[in-house]
Design an enzyme around this catalytic site. Structure first.
Site, PDB file in Angstrom:
ATOM      1  N   SER A 146     -62.238  -0.135  11.789  1.00 20.20           N
ATOM      2  CA  SER A 146     -61.283  -1.083  12.368  1.00 20.20           C
ATOM      3  C   SER A 146     -61.460  -0.977  14.090  1.00 20.20           C
ATOM      4  CB  SER A 146     -59.931  -0.746  12.051  1.00 20.20           C
ATOM      5  OG  SER A 146     -58.731  -1.160  13.000  1.00 20.20           O
ATOM      6  N   TYR A 205     -53.184   5.248   9.853  1.00 19.74           N
ATOM      7  CA  TYR A 205     -54.304   4.145   9.580  1.00 19.74           C
ATOM      8  C   TYR A 205     -55.482   4.382  10.485  1.00 19.74           C
ATOM      9  CZ  TYR A 205     -56.243  -0.480   9.538  1.00 19.74           C
ATOM     10  OH  TYR A 205     -57.171  -1.713   9.373  1.00 19.74           O
TER      11      TYR A 205
END
Length: 631
Positions: free
Chosen positions: A500, A513
């Site tokens: 990401s 995350y």
């Protein structure tokens, strides 16, 4: 018709002459099982006399099925195909023969003038008349086997005897001659560079034209050291290949070059058009042939299918599974019989990018998190390129739908599998099942992931555990269980891990995350370094803000009210929807990353910007990380 039947007893030597031609020129004789221990044991052997020499021919599989004829190159014998032939024999009647002067075939006397393309064509027709007198054969050639097969597929006297031709690592000398002339008569800087590049790769051709020295080298030190050189340069393990006839094979094979190369390159045939469909397989790491040699091939081949393979020159030894899949699909497509092999498989959609179809057609691709979002789009993109797809997800119905749609889109085959990537035992069982039922994966896409937002102190240990289990351990399990089989196979491959932009863009709202994705990024970099020597590429994809369903299922740490969490999920989904960056663009970036073997791929503009800032001005990102998004 050849009168071939199996007999028990030892394989015969080149001195036995139990076979002869009848008045039609077809061979008569007895078939016998081969016992040479090279991987072709159990094959039926026969000898065919033609032009004063005796060819050693081996057959595997059911003779009533379509015939696939494999032709070896230099300095090989038919045993170069010992990994491919048994795989093809499960579906086809497979025929291999030692080219004159090689292996267990006899050599012409004198050698000079005995290896012309015209005489090699005589040999081919003699073999075809013996092994498949009533049906055309599907021809496959590697290296000089491909060079001479180009002659077979472009001369008038073989028309109607060849159903298809698969070429690898060996151009037509006529096409090569025209390629050279075009670049010499109309030079440009690019064309001159191409000439010089191929000229450097062809150093061995000049060496083989020198008198006596090649024979002395091959029968002496070079022949003895060749297996070790192959292992070092190409990763080909010794044992059974090459055979102990290597020295004489290479010494005799030098005349393939002397009898043909200079004459054909200076005076190429103007009518060298293929009269059968051709599949061109180009290893991108070939040390002897430039990919540019085939730039104008479409002018000579009306029905051409291109494939590229991230491999070196000796692909019959290093990539037998992939070759078998491509040859099988190509034969099926062009087989005109009414038997089970006649069904034409689905091919890549005409709208897909040609380089994707060339690279991924027939490959086995596994995508996790494939029920929706980026995973589903990636499965569809590989399906459009003609790959076989395994769609994996916790959502069984979603995985099945993705597999079904992949087949409709263009995948020759697609399957849905259910697993929680965080479950180590389940992933291990899935990897074993995939290897047993579908084969070793060529491309692995570890895409499954979940979202979690909230401050560090609001994030519970259980929430940390779940995010790391899915986002990090799910990737680790995939790399371990599927990547290990990929490495053991020794035929290369590629692993894609979805990280990401959060991996390099810190945020006070995404500690768990971002940590999981940063770990995926570093894991990918470490694996890339370790697996490079095995021919396995590793790419980390960093999408950024993409319109997928991850926001609708994301958890919000510290929010205990279900209604409030639902409200935040809807708000996040609305914001991502307003950005509206489609997952299909991420899927395209994934295919491109595999094609180009890219290491780290930020996808969206904001991801690319953050990646650049993380390298050039990380303080800016750290300042931005302090911003508190509104609830």
């Amino acid at each position: 018709m050849s009168d071939a039947r199996e007999t028990k007893g030892p394989a015969r030597t080149a001195g036995d002459h139990d076979h002869e031609h009848d008045s039609s020129g077809k061979a008569r004789g007895r078939g016998e099982p081969m016992t040479d221990g090279t991987g072709l044991s159990g094959a039926r052997e026969r000898r065919i006399c033609t032009g004063g020499i005796e060819l050693c021919v081996a057959e595997l599989g059911d003779a009533s099925r379509p015939t696939v004829l494999l032709v070896h190159g230099f300095p090989d014998s038919k045993e170069v195909w010992s990994k491919v032939a048994p795989r093809l024999a499960e579906r086809f009647h497979v025929v291999l023969y030692d080219v004159r002067g090689h292996g267990r075939s006899t050599a012409p006397v004198p050698l000079r003038g005995g290896f012309t393309l015209e005489k090699l064509t005589d040999d081919f027709l003699a073999v075809v008349d013996a092994v498949s007198p009533d049906r055309p054969v599907h021809l496959v050639g590697h290296d000089w086997g491909s060079v001479q097969s180009w002659e077979f597929v472009t001369v008038a006297r073989t028309e109607g005897r060849i159903a298809s031709f698969t070429s690898m690592s060996g151009p037509s000398l006529d096409h090569f001659g025209h390629w050279i002339k075009k670049r010499m008569t109309r030079p440009t800087p690019r064309r001159v560079g191409q000439l010089l590049g191929q000229g450097a790769k062809s150093w061995y051709v000049y060496a083989l034209h020198t008198p006596k020295l090649p024979e002395l080298a091959w029968r002496g030190p070079l022949g003895k050291r060749w297996p070790a050189l192959l292992e070092r340069m190409e990763g080909i393990p010794a044992g059974g290949y090459p055979t102990d006839t290597l020295g004489s094979d290479a010494a005799n094979g030098a005349w393939l070059y002397r009898d043909n190369v200079r004459a054909r390159l200076t005076h190429p045939r103007p009518d060298a058009y293929a009269h059968a469909p051709v599949q061109l397989i180009t290893p991108t790491g070939d040390a002897f042939l430039s990919e540019r040699l085939y730039d104008e091939l479409g002018d000579w081949v009306p029905d051409l299918t291109r494939r590229t393979l991230p491999a070196k020159h000796w692909v019959p030894r290093t990539r037998p599974d992939q070759l078998t899949a491509w040859i099988t699909a190509f034969v099926d497509r062009h087989e005109r019989s009414d038997g089970p092999a006649a069904a034409a498989p689905k091919t890549a959609k005409s709208g897909t990018r040609p380089e994707y179809a060339e690279r991924f057609g027939g490959q086995l691709v596994l995508v996790t998190g494939a029920a929706s979002g980026i995973g589903r789009a990636t499965a569809f993109a590989f399906a459009e390129a003609g790959a076989r797809v395994i769609a994996v997800d916790r959502d069984a119905e979603g995985a099945a739908r993705t597999a079904e749609m992949s087949r409709l889109i263009g995948a020759p085959a697609a399957w849905g599998e259910t697993v929680d990537v965080a479950d180590e035992q389940a992933m291990e069982k899935l990897a074993a099942k995939v290897a047993e039922e579908y084969g070793v994966v060529d491309v692995l896409v570890n895409n499954a992931g979940i979202g979690l937002t909230g401050s560090f102190f609001d994030t519970t240990s259980e929430e940390w555990q779940r995010v790391l289990d899915v986002n990090l351990w799910g990737v680790i399990h995939g790399c371990r269980f599927f990547g290990e089989r990929m490495a053991e196979r020794g035929q290369g491959g590629h692993i894609v891990n979805t990280a990401s932009a959060a991996a390099f863009q810190p945020s006070r709202a995404l500690p768990a995350y971002s940590t999981s994705k940063a770990a995926v990024l570093m894991l990918s970099e470490c694996l890339r370094a370790e697996l490079a020597e095995r021919g396995i590429g590793v790419s980390a994809i960093c999408p950024g803000i993409v319109n997928t369903g991850i926001t609708s299922t994301a958890r919000f740490a510290g929010v205990t009210d279900a209604a409030e969490e639902k409200r935040r999920q809807k708000k996040a989904s609305r914001l991502y929807g307003m950005r509206n960056y489609p997952p299909e663009k991420v899927a395209d970036a994934i295919l491109r990353a595999v094609l180009r073997d890219q290491a780290v791929v930020p996808v969206t503009p904001e991801a690319r910007g953050a990646h650049a800032l993380s390298r050039l001005s990380p303080g800016v990102l750290r300042a931005f990380a302090r911003w508190q998004p509104p609830a």
